[in-house]
Design a protein around this motif. Structure first.
Motif, PDB file in Angstrom:
ATOM      1  N   ILE A  62      51.673  -5.253  60.027  1.00 47.94           N
ATOM      2  CA  ILE A  62      52.894  -5.048  60.308  1.00 47.94           C
ATOM      3  C   ILE A  62      53.769  -6.207  59.959  1.00 47.94           C
ATOM      4  N   ILE A  63      53.357  -7.287  60.945  1.00 51.97           N
ATOM      5  CA  ILE A  63      54.211  -8.314  60.856  1.00 51.97           C
ATOM      6  C   ILE A  63      54.151  -9.174  59.467  1.00 51.97           C
ATOM      7  N   SER A  64      53.179  -8.911  58.768  1.00 50.24           N
ATOM      8  CA  SER A  64      52.993  -9.573  57.526  1.00 50.24           C
ATOM      9  C   SER A  64      54.032  -8.759  56.361  1.00 50.24           C
ATOM     10  N   ALA A  65      53.872  -7.710  56.554  1.00 54.75           N
ATOM     11  CA  ALA A  65      54.862  -6.740  55.924  1.00 54.75           C
ATOM     12  C   ALA A  65      56.419  -7.194  56.106  1.00 54.75           C
ATOM     13  N   VAL A  66      56.661  -7.138  57.324  1.00 53.15           N
ATOM     14  CA  VAL A  66      58.186  -7.466  57.394  1.00 53.15           C
ATOM     15  C   VAL A  66      58.472  -9.161  57.113  1.00 53.15           C
ATOM     16  N   VAL A  67      57.461 -10.116  57.246  1.00 54.56           N
ATOM     17  CA  VAL A  67      57.794 -11.217  57.049  1.00 54.56           C
ATOM     18  C   VAL A  67      58.139 -11.144  55.322  1.00 54.56           C
ATOM     19  N   PHE A  68      57.239 -10.477  54.689  1.00 53.42           N
ATOM     20  CA  PHE A  68      57.216 -10.351  53.069  1.00 53.42           C
ATOM     21  C   PHE A  68      58.705  -9.717  52.765  1.00 53.42           C
ATOM     22  N   LEU A  69      59.159  -8.804  53.492  1.00 53.78           N
ATOM     23  CA  LEU A  69      60.235  -8.255  53.086  1.00 53.78           C
ATOM     24  C   LEU A  69      61.480  -9.159  53.215  1.00 53.78           C
ATOM     25  N   LEU A  70      61.394  -9.816  54.544  1.00 53.30           N
ATOM     26  CA  LEU A  70      62.384 -11.058  54.892  1.00 53.30           C
ATOM     27  C   LEU A  70      62.310 -11.950  53.651  1.00 53.30           C
ATOM     28  N   VAL A  71      61.264 -12.420  53.269  1.00 52.27           N
ATOM     29  CA  VAL A  71      61.294 -13.414  51.998  1.00 52.27           C
ATOM     30  C   VAL A  71      61.898 -12.974  50.762  1.00 52.27           C
ATOM     31  N   VAL A  72      61.585 -11.660  50.463  1.00 55.14           N
ATOM     32  CA  VAL A  72      62.221 -11.117  49.375  1.00 55.14           C
ATOM     33  C   VAL A  72      63.727 -10.982  49.531  1.00 55.14           C
ATOM     34  N   VAL A  73      64.161 -10.461  50.584  1.00 60.26           N
ATOM     35  CA  VAL A  73      65.557 -10.251  50.516  1.00 60.26           C
ATOM     36  C   VAL A  73      66.360 -11.709  50.962  1.00 60.26           C
ATOM     37  N   TYR A  74      66.011 -12.691  51.709  1.00 65.66           N
ATOM     38  CA  TYR A  74      66.594 -13.803  51.770  1.00 65.66           C
ATOM     39  C   TYR A  74      66.319 -15.029  50.987  1.00 65.66           C
ATOM     40  N   VAL A  75      65.084 -14.883  50.219  1.00 69.53           N
ATOM     41  CA  VAL A  75      64.681 -16.126  49.290  1.00 69.53           C
ATOM     42  C   VAL A  75      64.774 -15.645  47.935  1.00 69.53           C
ATOM     43  N   LEU A  76      63.898 -14.525  47.413  1.00 69.23           N
ATOM     44  CA  LEU A  76      63.844 -14.216  46.376  1.00 69.23           C
ATOM     45  C   LEU A  76      64.882 -13.680  45.651  1.00 69.23           C
ATOM     46  N   ARG A  77      65.564 -12.712  46.317  1.00 70.61           N
ATOM     47  CA  ARG A  77      67.042 -12.235  45.817  1.00 70.61           C
ATOM     48  C   ARG A  77      67.992 -13.021  45.379  1.00 70.61           C
TER      49      ARG A  77
END
Length: 776
Positions: free
Chosen positions: A237-252
């Protein structure tokens, strides 16, 4: 193993496999024929692709004429080549059903599905969520939650028989999905993507799909905690949340940086596209690390890519053809290969068959009812439309097949049960489009009960015109025509300009209404030049003209829906659309000839809720230094010619306009339609007797024998005018045009319009071909 899992539906078979190292990829050809060239991986893969794609094409070429979707052809091809069909033969089984062959073609298929989910994320317009109305939000949630609430108790009842108890809830869950890609594809196939019902279904599908993704993630995490440990589930769960944060705040933000680095109108650099593809593979790999399928990471990464041009459309153009023509059909066929259709209908599986049929029926009825009842009772939607929306939201397609295949691969049920589910999906995919077509006809709303044409406008009333342009430079032709239309305080004009853009790189159509009162436009606007031009036009005709600009981004085959709907909503009486051929104003040479624009014009002519004109612009309008315009109307008689005369008469009220009405009469008068002749005489009598009240209006009569004489007379007068207005006169037979219809190159222009738009015409006047309102 002593501690075997009792909940497994099918016993896991252990096999000893031998692999040859190093692996041999290429064949030595005929010299290795005795060992079999298909023992090598590359020839085997090529042969599999040939057989699969050939079988799909064979089925689809016969079924598409009956409106059967391609998905059914892909399923039939897989069943034919799989263990339920030719796969029972030793040679075919070795090619398609052996472990080595399944590894090769299966890997290619799942790779194609990963790319598919990535492109779905790219095409999905997340801004639709913030603009989703209460109706779409309610339909999206109810279409998922209501079937789950109703179906899961049935699944629990049927699943009380020993070791089978665990797979029914998963089956019920797959039946309750409302995948956005399936809904978007269905609406596009039915050509209702731009309709009011289609937009509501798309918005509802986005809500339902995102909600179902959340539930799927939660289910997988819970399953991980149950099978392994809570610590492992928390790490995932923590890994999935970190992944989503990276996508939203870095990759986007990185994607928007790429867009900012791309000059307007220029393609995206290949280096950026390569980096995005590498990011796709990295995100798929990352999602595997925290217990999700690789398609989850690919889909979330796709959401980070801005839809539409330049970045989203570039990725779609690069990947779409290979994906839709090769990879996805192969994936669907390989899924169907593993279904045991004979086992599904065997007497040993009658209980499973009946239970699955009941669960499928209950979930389908619950989903349709969850959409139908609230819409009819609380939203006052028409019963047929509400039922059509319920059917659309219950549609199944490739995403459902993939979900069932993944559940099967996890060991929840066997090939026979998968065959039952696959048959249910195929039946749904075949019948839902047929039923929706019977229930919903988007063109019926264009049938008017009020006359909406120029002839029946009150004197000095506001003339509402809708003009469409396909490129920003086309607004010049519209402005020149509007200037000739004499807008002033006594004869005001309200002009609605619709900029049509082809839908590329996104799944849902977009309609933007620009605020003409704003003095500035945004930094990124699809129609910036059009907005500025119409602002200048409105200021230069203060009090006589009001301008409104909109942008519609939609598939070319559905663009006519946008313009007809806007004309209906704005109560316009006249639509102006450009001819599909474009000439160079200086040399007179042909610059472009776009078939998609011609198809669009024909669709608008068939469905327009008001009068319509096709403008053939050759640059004569607006060329005069004195701003004077010389206009001619060729009047033969009929509704369209009377509408042409009404528009030209309004133009003639301007001091800078000179109007000539050329009344063509047959040498031999045949009183075939007395009422039509009376209407023609009533329309032209004021022009004929010089009592129209405007200066610069001339009336001439030309008596001709037949079509060839009409051709000579029209050609001789073409060079004398800047604009010639003619009626389309579709279906009207007359001695004045006898023998000309057979030679028409463009029937949408009518006989005279086609004659004046011919390439061999020595002069180059602009032509406006008018068709009076048909939908009455």
């Amino acid at each position: 193993m002593a501690d075997s899992k009792p909940h497994q539906v099918s016993e896991q078979r252990q096999q000893l496999l031998c692999s040859e190292l190093p692996p041999k990829v290429n064949s030595l050809g005929y010299w290795e024929w005795k060992n079999g060239p298909l023992k090598r991986s590359l020839p085997l893969l090529q042969m599999q692709m040939i057989f699969i794609l050939g079988a799909i094409h064979m089925f689809h070429s016969g079924l598409k004429r009956f409106g059967v979707p391609k998905l059914i052809s892909e399923i039939l091809a897989g069943v034919l080549l799989g263990e339920s069909g030719l796969g029972r033969m030793d040679g075919v089984a070795e090619m398609f059903m052996s472990v080595d062959s399944q590894n090769i073609i299966g890997t290619l298929g799942i790779f194609g599905y990963t790319l598919f989910m990535f492109l779905i994320g790219v095409k999905m317009d997340m801004s639709m969520i913030s603009t989703t109305g209460k109706k779409a939000l309610a339909v999206g949630i109810l279409s998922l939650v209501a079937p789950l609430i109703v179906t899961l108790p049935f699944a629990a009842v049927f699943g009380t028989a020993g070791k089978k108890k665990r797979y029914f809830p998963y089956i019920a869950a797959t039946h309750c999905l409302t995948p956005f890609p399936v809904i978007a594809s269905l609406l596009a196939d039915l050509k209702i993507l731009n309709s009011e019902l289609g937009r509501l279904a798309l918005s509802s599908a986005i809500v339902s799909d995102l909600f179902s993704i959340f539930l799927t993630i939660a289910t997988i995490m819970a399953k991980t905690g149950g099978q392994f440990s809570r610590e492992r589930a928390m790490i995932n769960i923590i890994s999935a949340v970190v992944f989503l944060l990276v996508v939203v705040y870095v990759l986007r933000p990185a994607m928007f940086w790429v867009v900012a680095q791309t000059p307007e109108g220029r393609p995206v650099k290949n280096a950026y596209l390569y980096a995005i593809i590498m990011g796709l593979f990295f995100c798929g790999l990352s999602s595997d690390f925290f217990g999700q399928y690789s398609i989850f990471g690919a889909f979330i990464f796709g959401l980070a890519v801005p839809d539409g041009p330049p970045l989203g459309s570039a990725l779609v153009e690069k990947l779409e053809s290979l994906l839709s023509l090769v990879l996805m059909p192969i994936f669907m066929a390989t899924c169907a290969m593993r279904a045991d259709m004979w086992g599904a209908i065997s007497t040993d599986n009658l209980d499973d068959l009946s239970a699955n049929f009941i669960i499928l029926s209950v979930s389908w009825i619950a989903k349709v009812g969850a959409c139908y009842i609230p819409l009819v009772r609380y939203c006052n939607m028409a019963r047929k439309d509400a039922l059509a929306l319920g059917l659309i939201m219950s549609a199944k397609g490739n995403v459902n097949v993939a979900a069932q295949s993944f559940v099967k691969d996890s060991g929840m049920f066997d090939d026979a049960v998968f065959g039952i589910l696959l048959a249910g999906t195929a039946l749904n995919a075949g019948f839902v489009p047929f039923l929706v077509k019977k229930l919903y006809d988007p063109s019926r709303k264009y049938a008017g009960y009020q006359k909406r044409n120029i002839m029946h406008c009150k004197p000095n009333s506001e003339l509402r015109i809708l003009a469409c342009v396909h490129e920003q430079e086309g607004v010049t032709s519209i402005i020149n025509l509007l200037n000739a239309s004499n807008p002033n305080r006594d004869n005001p004009i309200s002009i609605y300009v619709l900029h049509l853009i082809e839908l590329v790189g996104r799944a849902s159509p977009v309609f933007i209404s620009h605020d003409m009162q704003k003095k500035t436009v945004s930094n990124h606007s699809y129609s910036e030049h059009i907005i500025l031009a119409m602002n200048r036009y409105q200021r230069s005709h203060e009090g006589g003209a009001t301008a409104h600009v909109s942008t519609a981004i939609s598939p070319p085959k559905l663009m006519h829906e946008d313009i007809c709907t806007l004309a209906l909503n704005k109560l316009t009486v006249f639509i102006v659309i450009p001819f599909h051929r474009k000439w160079n104003y200086i040399s007179g040479s042909l610059e472009s000839d776009e078939q998609r624009i011609r198809d669009f014009n024909c669709s608008v002519l068939d469905m327009a809720p008001c009068s319509i004109g096709i403008l053939v612009d050759r640059g004569q309008l607006g060329r005069s230094a004195s701003n004077s315009v010389s206009i001619a109307v060729i009047f033969l008689g009929g509704n369209d010619d009377r509408e042409s005369l009404a528009y030209a008469t309004r133009m003639a009220s301007g001091a800078n306009v000179s109007l000539t009405v050329a009344h063509f009469l047959p040498m031999e008068v045949k009183n075939t339609n007395g009422w039509e002749n009376i209407l023609d005489d009533e329309s032209i009598k004021y022009i004929k007797h010089g009592s129209v009240g405007f200066e610069g209006v001339n009336y001439i009569q030309k008596v001709v024998k037949d079509g060839p004489q009409t051709t000579l007379a029209v050609r001789s007068m073409a060079s004398e005018y800047d604009l010639i207005i003619v009626g389309r006169r579709q279906g009207l037979e007359s001695s004045l045009t006898s023998g000309l219809t057979e030679w028409s190159e463009y029937p949408e222009l009518g006989t005279l319009g086609d004659l004046l738009a011919a390439s061999d015409l020595e002069s180059n006047p602009s032509v406006l071909v008018v068709q009076q309102q048909r939908k009455l």
